[in-house]
Design an enzyme around this catalytic site. Structure first.
Site, PDB file in Angstrom:
ATOM      1  N   ARG A  12       0.828  -1.215   0.000  1.00 42.99           N
ATOM      2  CA  ARG A  12       0.000   0.000   0.000  1.00 42.99           C
ATOM      3  C   ARG A  12       0.860   1.261   0.000  1.00 42.99           C
ATOM      4  O   ARG A  12       0.587   2.221  -0.725  1.00 42.99           O
ATOM      5  CB  ARG A  12      -0.926   0.002   1.221  1.00 42.99           C
ATOM      6  CG  ARG A  12      -1.909  -1.178   1.276  1.00 42.99           C
ATOM      7  CD  ARG A  12      -3.075  -1.011   0.309  1.00 42.99           C
ATOM      8  NE  ARG A  12      -3.977  -2.144   0.359  1.00 42.99           N
ATOM      9  CZ  ARG A  12      -4.927  -2.313   1.273  1.00 42.99           C
ATOM     10  NH1 ARG A  12      -5.080  -1.422   2.229  1.00 42.99           N
ATOM     11  NH2 ARG A  12      -5.710  -3.364   1.232  1.00 42.99           N
ATOM     12  N   ASP A 118     -15.009   6.501  10.430  1.00 37.91           N
ATOM     13  CA  ASP A 118     -13.926   5.696   9.880  1.00 37.91           C
ATOM     14  C   ASP A 118     -12.624   6.464  10.063  1.00 37.91           C
ATOM     15  O   ASP A 118     -12.624   7.687  10.230  1.00 37.91           O
ATOM     16  CB  ASP A 118     -14.168   5.405   8.390  1.00 37.91           C
ATOM     17  CG  ASP A 118     -13.409   4.184   7.900  1.00 37.91           C
ATOM     18  OD1 ASP A 118     -14.011   3.095   7.830  1.00 37.91           O
ATOM     19  OD2 ASP A 118     -12.193   4.302   7.610  1.00 37.91           O
TER      20      ASP A 118
END
Length: 248
Positions: A12, A118
């Site tokens: 990532r 989130d």
């Protein structure tokens, strides 16, 4: 995050490093320290996973509608308030699914709301916007599609927008679950699904204990299909199919 997630983090962050035209992780670390919060947000957004769709693990929403909400309508009839926290809301499909259930199962005159949070600011923004590709509705019945979504046309063909009446009962925000929670209202139900799979056992235990502190007696906790509280937290009892109830 435990050592098994090392490759995930590597892959990532490598994408972010290439985007910035850098050639090493050490150079990127220096860049993060120089830029502070501005780049740290991009780092967090890069390594978080967001894969979801409407009414994912539908048995949770059926249980919410058929078991939990009737219990809350009786228990909270004095205040006529219901609060549900989607603690890892990703791009918003989960809280909107919860909102649909609330709209369908809670009588008029009740104050029923969803808190959707989130760590990733990008996905929180997507949830606030409420626009999705049609394929995200694969778990939604035709009746619900007609009732709760608006079809796009022209350049927006193949997309849908959730109806404003759903957006009006959801409060989106960014929260790091490891930090303090700016939650003022009591919470009746917590959805924390497919979040703790990335945490080590010690962190899981700490988080679930905090959830237990926030929930009232007999409050409900929904977790992901591959997650478990077994030997992690003994303050909940398993009702089945990754649905838990607080016992102490």
């Amino acid at each position: 995050m435990n050592d098994s997630k090392k490759n995930l983090v590597y892959n990532r962050l490598a994408k972010r490093i290439r985007f910035l035209d850098m050639n090493s992780f050490s150079a990127y670390l220096d860049y993060v320290e120089e830029q502070g919060e501005a780049e740290f947000v991009h780092l967090i957004n890069a390594i978080t996973t967001n894969l979801t769709f409407f009414f994912r693990e539908n048995h949770h929403f059926e249980y919410l509608a058929n078991q939990v909400i009737p219990m809350l309508l009786e228990k909270n009839k004095g205040s006529k308030k219901i609060r549900i926290w989607s603690a890892g809301c990703s791009t918003g499909e989960e809280p909107y699914s919860i909102a649909i259930v609330l709209k369908e199962a809670v009588p008029p005159g009740w104050d029923a709301r969803v808190l959707a949070t989130d760590l990733d600011t990008n996905v929180v923004q997507t949830g606030q916007t409420g626009v999705y590709k049609m394929d995200r509705l694969k778990g939604v019945s035709d009746e619900r599609k007609k009732r709760w979504f608006l079809k796009g046309s022209g350049s927006r063909e193949g997309y849908v927008r959730v109806k404003p009446e759903l957006q009006q009962i959801i409060d989106f925000g960014q929260i790091n679950l490891m930090n303090e929670w700016p939650i003022r209202d009591a919470v009746d139900v917590i959805f924390c699904r497919n979040v703790v799979i990335y945490f080590d056992k010690e962190t899981q235990a700490r988080l679930f204990d905090r959830y237990a502190n926030l929930l009232p007696d007999n409050g409900h906790l929904f977790i992901g299909h591959s997650e478990s509280l077994y030997k992690v937290c003994d303050r909940f009892e398993l009702l089945g199919q990754t649905i838990y109830r607080k016992i102490r």
